[in-house]
Design a protein around this motif. Structure first.
Motif, PDB file in Angstrom:
ATOM      1  N   SER A   1       0.823  -1.215   0.000  1.00 36.22           N
ATOM      2  CA  SER A   1       0.000   0.000   0.000  1.00 36.22           C
ATOM      3  C   SER A   1       0.851   1.257   0.000  1.00 36.22           C
ATOM      4  CB  SER A   1      -0.929   0.017   1.214  1.00 36.22           C
ATOM      5  OG  SER A   1      -1.885  -1.004   1.104  1.00 36.22           O
ATOM      6  N   GLU A   2       1.899   1.281   0.802  1.00 32.97           N
ATOM      7  CA  GLU A   2       2.758   2.468   0.887  1.00 32.97           C
ATOM      8  C   GLU A   2       3.460   2.742  -0.436  1.00 32.97           C
ATOM      9  OE1 GLU A   2       2.782   4.604   3.283  1.00 32.97           O
ATOM     10  OE2 GLU A   2       1.715   3.460   4.814  1.00 32.97           O
ATOM     11  N   VAL A   3       3.985   1.693  -1.046  1.00 29.60           N
ATOM     12  CA  VAL A   3       4.656   1.865  -2.336  1.00 29.60           C
ATOM     13  C   VAL A   3       3.629   2.334  -3.374  1.00 29.60           C
ATOM     14  CG1 VAL A   3       5.874   0.686  -4.225  1.00 29.60           C
ATOM     15  CG2 VAL A   3       6.491   0.193  -1.848  1.00 29.60           C
ATOM     16  N   TRP A   4       2.489   1.668  -3.410  1.00 34.74           N
ATOM     17  CA  TRP A   4       1.470   2.024  -4.388  1.00 34.74           C
ATOM     18  C   TRP A   4       0.996   3.462  -4.218  1.00 34.74           C
ATOM     19  CZ3 TRP A   4       0.009   0.603  -8.920  1.00 34.74           C
ATOM     20  CH2 TRP A   4      -1.135   1.167  -9.462  1.00 34.74           C
ATOM     21  N   ASP A   5       0.716   3.863  -2.976  1.00 31.22           N
ATOM     22  CA  ASP A   5       0.186   5.212  -2.753  1.00 31.22           C
ATOM     23  C   ASP A   5       1.178   6.293  -3.177  1.00 31.22           C
ATOM     24  OD1 ASP A   5      -2.184   4.148  -1.888  1.00 31.22           O
ATOM     25  OD2 ASP A   5      -1.834   4.540   0.241  1.00 31.22           O
ATOM     26  N   ALA A   6       2.465   6.067  -2.967  1.00 25.23           N
ATOM     27  CA  ALA A   6       3.472   7.039  -3.403  1.00 25.23           C
ATOM     28  C   ALA A   6       3.489   7.141  -4.928  1.00 25.23           C
ATOM     29  CB  ALA A   6       4.844   6.646  -2.876  1.00 25.23           C
ATOM     30  N   LEU A   7       3.353   6.021  -5.580  1.00 23.25           N
ATOM     31  CA  LEU A   7       3.336   5.965  -7.038  1.00 23.25           C
ATOM     32  C   LEU A   7       2.024   6.543  -7.573  1.00 23.25           C
ATOM     33  CD1 LEU A   7       4.564   4.609  -9.687  1.00 23.25           C
ATOM     34  CD2 LEU A   7       3.142   2.654  -9.084  1.00 23.25           C
ATOM     35  N   ALA A   8       0.916   6.102  -6.994  1.00 25.29           N
ATOM     36  CA  ALA A   8      -0.413   6.475  -7.495  1.00 25.29           C
ATOM     37  C   ALA A   8      -0.639   7.981  -7.460  1.00 25.29           C
ATOM     38  CB  ALA A   8      -1.483   5.756  -6.678  1.00 25.29           C
ATOM     39  N   GLY A   9      -0.261   8.606  -6.373  1.00 23.95           N
ATOM     40  CA  GLY A   9      -0.476  10.045  -6.266  1.00 23.95           C
ATOM     41  C   GLY A   9       0.201  10.827  -7.370  1.00 23.95           C
ATOM     42  N   GLU A  10       1.382  10.431  -7.724  1.00 24.09           N
ATOM     43  CA  GLU A  10       2.132  11.150  -8.757  1.00 24.09           C
ATOM     44  C   GLU A  10       1.661  10.810 -10.170  1.00 24.09           C
ATOM     45  OE1 GLU A  10       6.783  12.195  -9.642  1.00 24.09           O
ATOM     46  OE2 GLU A  10       6.138  11.643  -7.625  1.00 24.09           O
ATOM     47  N   LEU A  11       1.127   9.599 -10.340  1.00 28.69           N
ATOM     48  CA  LEU A  11       0.723   9.175 -11.682  1.00 28.69           C
ATOM     49  C   LEU A  11      -0.774   9.307 -11.942  1.00 28.69           C
ATOM     50  CD1 LEU A  11       2.984   6.017 -12.096  1.00 28.69           C
ATOM     51  CD2 LEU A  11       3.327   8.323 -13.030  1.00 28.69           C
ATOM     52  N   GLY A  12      -1.502   9.869 -10.971  1.00 30.71           N
ATOM     53  CA  GLY A  12      -2.928  10.085 -11.170  1.00 30.71           C
ATOM     54  C   GLY A  12      -3.758   8.826 -11.065  1.00 30.71           C
ATOM     55  N   LEU A  13      -3.319   7.889 -10.260  1.00 31.48           N
ATOM     56  CA  LEU A  13      -4.053   6.650 -10.054  1.00 31.48           C
ATOM     57  C   LEU A  13      -4.722   6.655  -8.684  1.00 31.48           C
ATOM     58  CD1 LEU A  13      -1.313   4.234 -11.407  1.00 31.48           C
ATOM     59  CD2 LEU A  13      -3.464   4.809 -12.539  1.00 31.48           C
ATOM     60  N   PRO A  14      -5.767   5.857  -8.481  1.00 33.19           N
ATOM     61  CA  PRO A  14      -6.395   5.821  -7.158  1.00 33.19           C
ATOM     62  C   PRO A  14      -5.471   5.179  -6.118  1.00 33.19           C
ATOM     63  CG  PRO A  14      -7.461   4.262  -8.662  1.00 33.19           C
ATOM     64  CD  PRO A  14      -6.445   5.032  -9.459  1.00 33.19           C
ATOM     65  N   ALA A  15      -5.633   5.624  -4.876  1.00 36.60           N
ATOM     66  CA  ALA A  15      -4.828   5.078  -3.776  1.00 36.60           C
ATOM     67  C   ALA A  15      -5.202   3.614  -3.534  1.00 36.60           C
ATOM     68  CB  ALA A  15      -5.065   5.904  -2.511  1.00 36.60           C
ATOM     69  N   ALA A  16      -4.338   2.925  -2.805  1.00 41.68           N
ATOM     70  CA  ALA A  16      -4.582   1.524  -2.456  1.00 41.68           C
ATOM     71  C   ALA A  16      -5.812   1.423  -1.565  1.00 41.68           C
ATOM     72  CB  ALA A  16      -3.361   0.953  -1.751  1.00 41.68           C
ATOM     73  N   THR A  17      -6.421   0.283  -1.611  1.00 43.67           N
ATOM     74  CA  THR A  17      -7.591   0.033  -0.773  1.00 43.67           C
ATOM     75  C   THR A  17      -7.282  -1.033   0.259  1.00 43.67           C
ATOM     76  OG1 THR A  17      -8.429  -1.556  -2.380  1.00 43.67           O
ATOM     77  CG2 THR A  17      -9.251   0.706  -2.562  1.00 43.67           C
ATOM     78  N   ALA A  18      -6.071  -1.019   0.799  1.00 46.91           N
ATOM     79  CA  ALA A  18      -5.670  -2.062   1.747  1.00 46.91           C
ATOM     80  C   ALA A  18      -6.097  -1.751   3.147  1.00 46.91           C
ATOM     81  CB  ALA A  18      -4.164  -2.257   1.706  1.00 46.91           C
TER      82      ALA A  18
END
Length: 174
Positions: A157-174
């Motif tokens: 989740s932490e890795v995804w959320d850092a990536l998602a915010g910058e790439l315009g993707l939704p945050a993790a749902t963990a």
């Protein structure tokens, strides 16, 4: 680890190991290369890159780079050994640089393709790939050492959320 122990675990003689590898560093280098190739085969088998969206592809790539199962944990132990030995021995540093360059290119390609397809927000692809690898390394080592504050699902989740915010993707749902 001693060559004799490695040979015993492999079911061969120490002499045979010494015949093929002139040093423990040479053996470590080959083990890491083999591990990387094996992990790459698993990465490709686990993901149909032609059908996956950019988000699906990146999630799968992150999962394949975190120590989530026994083979990936064993790969991580080799990486940690490379980091430690490379810090002390300049001869191993090119090995680490070469493997990181391959990982970087893999992530950069996925990000660039997602941007080109309009699925990801434009960004500095090279910086994003570097940040992503740094996040995977940092959270991955905590998962590997079984830090109770960083279970695998939280690291993802932490890795995804850092990536998602910058790439315009939704945050993790963990």
């Amino acid at each position: 680890m001693r060559i004799a122990r490695i040979a015993a675990e492999a079911g061969v003689s120490a002499g045979l190991v010494h015949y093929h590898f002139d040093s423990r560093d040479a053996l470590l280098e080959e083990a890491i290369e083999h591990s990387y190739e094996r992990a790459g085969d698993m990465r490709l088998a686990a993901l149909d890159e032609g059908r996956a969206s950019a988000a699906q592809r990146l999630r799968a790539m992150i999962d394949q780079c975190l120590p989530s199962d026994r083979p990936l944990r064993e790969d991580w132990v080799l990486w940690v050994e490379l980091w430690l030995r490379g810090a002390r021995d300049p001869a191993l540093r090119p090995v680490a640089a070469r493997l990181y360059a391959r990982l970087h290119a893999w992530f950069a390609e996925a990000i660039a393709e997602g941007i080109a397809a309009g699925e990801l927000r434009a960004c500095d692809v090279e910086r994003m790939a570097d940040r992503l690898l740094a996040l995977i390394d940092g959270y991955g080592i905590r998962v590997l050492t079984e830090d109770p504050q960083m279970p695998l699902h939280r690291a993802r989740s932490e890795v995804w959320d850092a990536l998602a915010g910058e790439l315009g993707l939704p945050a993790a749902t963990a």
